[in-house]
Design an enzyme around this catalytic site. Structure first.
Site, mmCIF file in Angstrom:
data_model
loop_
_atom_site.group_PDB
_atom_site.id
_atom_site.type_symbol
_atom_site.label_atom_id
_atom_site.label_comp_id
_atom_site.label_asym_id
_atom_site.label_seq_id
_atom_site.Cartn_x
_atom_site.Cartn_y
_atom_site.Cartn_z
ATOM 1 C CE1 TYR A 148 -4.306 0.543 -0.400
ATOM 2 C CE2 TYR A 148 -4.324 -1.599 0.687
ATOM 3 C CZ TYR A 148 -4.956 -0.633 -0.085
ATOM 4 O OH TYR A 148 -6.220 -0.838 -0.531
ATOM 5 C CD GLU B 263 -4.935 4.795 0.865
ATOM 6 O OE1 GLU B 263 -4.896 5.468 1.909
ATOM 7 O OE2 GLU B 263 -5.885 4.045 0.585
ATOM 8 C CG ASP C 282 -7.830 10.456 -24.295
ATOM 9 O OD1 ASP C 282 -6.782 9.799 -24.453
ATOM 10 O OD2 ASP C 282 -8.903 9.949 -23.896
ATOM 11 C CB THR D 42 -4.054 3.972 -22.334
ATOM 12 O OG1 THR D 42 -3.824 4.101 -23.733
ATOM 13 C CG2 THR D 42 -5.531 4.153 -22.063
ATOM 14 C CE LYS E 155 -6.338 2.290 -26.122
ATOM 15 N NZ LYS E 155 -6.560 3.012 -24.876
ATOM 16 N NE ARG F 141 -5.150 -4.199 -20.339
ATOM 17 C CZ ARG F 141 -5.588 -3.759 -21.518
ATOM 18 N NH1 ARG F 141 -6.451 -2.777 -21.593
ATOM 19 N NH2 ARG F 141 -5.160 -4.303 -22.636
HETATM 20 N N1 PLP Z 1 -9.146 7.413 -24.221
HETATM 21 C C1 PLP Z 1 -9.129 6.889 -25.446
HETATM 22 C C2 PLP Z 1 -8.986 7.797 -26.625
HETATM 23 C C3 PLP Z 1 -9.232 5.502 -25.631
HETATM 24 O O1 PLP Z 1 -9.235 4.979 -26.858
HETATM 25 C C4 PLP Z 1 -9.355 4.677 -24.474
HETATM 26 C C5 PLP Z 1 -9.447 3.203 -24.588
HETATM 27 O O2 PLP Z 1 -9.564 2.597 -25.579
HETATM 28 C C6 PLP Z 1 -9.401 5.283 -23.220
HETATM 29 C C7 PLP Z 1 -9.292 6.657 -23.123
HETATM 30 C C8 PLP Z 1 -9.673 4.496 -21.969
HETATM 31 O O3 PLP Z 1 -8.697 3.671 -21.567
HETATM 32 P P1 PLP Z 1 -8.993 2.477 -20.549
HETATM 33 O O4 PLP Z 1 -9.610 1.386 -21.335
HETATM 34 O O5 PLP Z 1 -7.631 2.165 -20.007
HETATM 35 O O6 PLP Z 1 -9.907 2.996 -19.487
#
Ligand code: PLP
Length: 415
Positions: free
Chosen positions: A50, A52, A196, A222, A225, A231
């Site tokens: 842990y 936190e 994002d 993320t 990918k 992950r």
């Molecule tokens: N943002 C985008 C553009 C995504 O394509 C994804 C997942 O495919 C996410 C956020 C979310 O990621 P997670 O599946 O790890 O929650």
């Protein structure tokens, strides 16, 4: 990792999944293969602890080594992307996005994101997600003319709806995103701007897609990918917003961080700084572009006419096949794709007129342009034999052979 043990049921299923991953063609754009260092880091004793809080500000004793690991992960994220502040604790991309909402919005505030039916993500304001339930979500489409982002239209929606947060980024968009234009629009209406980059993070790190750093207030991603790490999620922001984002992640929306995953993020971020990684990203894009061309030559329609990144959408309408039927037949043949709505689709999300193809995983295995041609030919043939089980079985054998010539986990496991 040993693939045997007392829990025979689970270990047998793990063994089968390992076999599936090794002997299938993974064309799901959001998936990849991590290497043995990342697997080992995730499967280690750090999972026990842990922690936190943040480095030097923990709620538990015994965090000295974890402090160092998390600090290294933070510094590597900042260095790789050139960001002022990084938080490596989000458990996923969705948690990273939720943290940004939590940091700067109140429930009911307006957010503007890309329409999920045109390539946006659930967490960019789609109705079933927290982002569409707790906030007033409005969306921008792609243009009907060329299926690309139309910044004049986004500007006019922003001026009309006055969002507090504008989101750029997508799960199924194959063209370059102009982050500078998004920031200009956000400034005009007094909104925060979040980029994002979950899908394109590896390309951004390698300098193959313009970076949102310097334009976006918040950058989320993320790590699993194109970035090819464990992950998980990551948020970066300008220094002035650092405190806000940190307290939004913890204690705002999460408890204890997954320290084994944070350590694996650090390993992946170091890998992403190498020339080998940049070369890998270049090949991902070359492969995607070649594959899009081959599919087009075979009579498929490519949404927006091609790709600048690692993925593209194929409109199956000219072949009179639905995305769902294609996904099922291709899976039976050992080729993993996902059905996907195309812009202005007339079919439902469970049926769809398209599939999404991506090259990060097959490029990790070492496949190049020649293999892209073989794969496109196989996809075309399977879709011509939709209900022919024996044809799918024959294709499955060919897929296994192709995969066997590009071994990945076979190098480390007995499969
Ligand atoms: N943002 C985008 C553009 C995504 O394509 C994804 C997942 O495919 C996410 C956020 C979310 O990621 P997670 O599946 O790890 O929650």
């Amino acid at each position: 990792m040993k693939l045997d043990g007392k829990d025979t049921k689970i270990f047998e299923l793990m063994r089968r999944e390992l076999d599936r991953e090794e002997y299938s063609l993974i064309l799901i754009a959001s998936e990849n293969y991590v290497d043995e260092d990342i697997l080992a880091t995730q499967g280690c004793v750090l999972t026990n602890k842990y922690a936190e809080g943040y480095p030097s500000r923990r709620y538990y004793s015994g965090c000295a080594y974890l402090d160092e690991i998390e600090s290294i992960a933070i510094e590597r994220a900042k260095e790789l992307f050139g960001a002022e502040h990084a938080n490596v604790q989000p458990h996923s991309g969705s948690s990273a996005n939720m943290a940004v909402f939590y940091a700067v919005l109140q429930p009911g505030d307006t957010v503007l994101g890309m329409d999920i039916a045109h390539g946006g993500h659930l967490t960019h304001g789609a109705r079933p997600s927290f982002s569409g339930k707790m906030y007033r979500a409005v969306s921008y489409p792609v243009s009907a003319r060329d299926e690309m982002l139309d910044y004049d239209e986004i500007r006019s929606i922003a001026h009309k709806e006055k969002p507090k947060l504008i989101i750029a980024g997508a799960s199924a968009y194959s063209k370059v995103i102009d982050f500078q234009k998004f920031r200009e629009i956000a400034d005009e209406v007094g909104a925060y701007f979040m980029a994002d980059i979950a899908h394109i993070a590896g390309l951004v790190a390698a300098g193959l897609h313009p970076s949102p750093v310097g334009h976006a207030h918040f950058i989320t991603t993320t790590t699993h990918k194109t970035l090819r790490g464990p992950r998980g999620g990551l948020v970066m922001c300008t220094a002035d917003l650092g405190k806000k984002i940190d307290s939004a992640v913890f204690p705002g929306i999460q408890g204890g961080p997954l320290m084994h995953v944070i350590a694996a993020k650090a390993v992946a971020l170091k890998q992403a700084m190498t020339e080998e990684f940049r070369e890998y990203q270049r090949q991902i894009v070359l492969n995607a572009q070649h594959m899009a061309k081959c599919m087009s030559d075979l009579g498929f329609r490519i949404v927006s006419g091609g790709t600048d990144n690692h993925l593209f959408l194929v409109d199956l309408t000219p072949k009179n096949v639905t995305g769902n039927d294609a996904q099922v037949a291709l899976e039976a043949s050992g080729i993993m794709v996902n059905k996907n709505l195309i812009p202005f689709d007339t079919r439902t999300p469970n049926v769809t007129s398209g599939i999404r193809l991506g090259t990060p995983a097959i490029t990790t295995r070492g496949m190049k342009e020649k293999e892209m041609e073989i794969i496109c030919e196989m996809i075309d043939q399977v879709l011509r034999h939709l209900n022919d089980v024996s044809f799918m079985e024959k294709t499955r054998v060919k897929v296994r052979e192709l995969c066997a010539s590009f071994p990945f986990y076979k190098r480390i496991y007995d499969i």
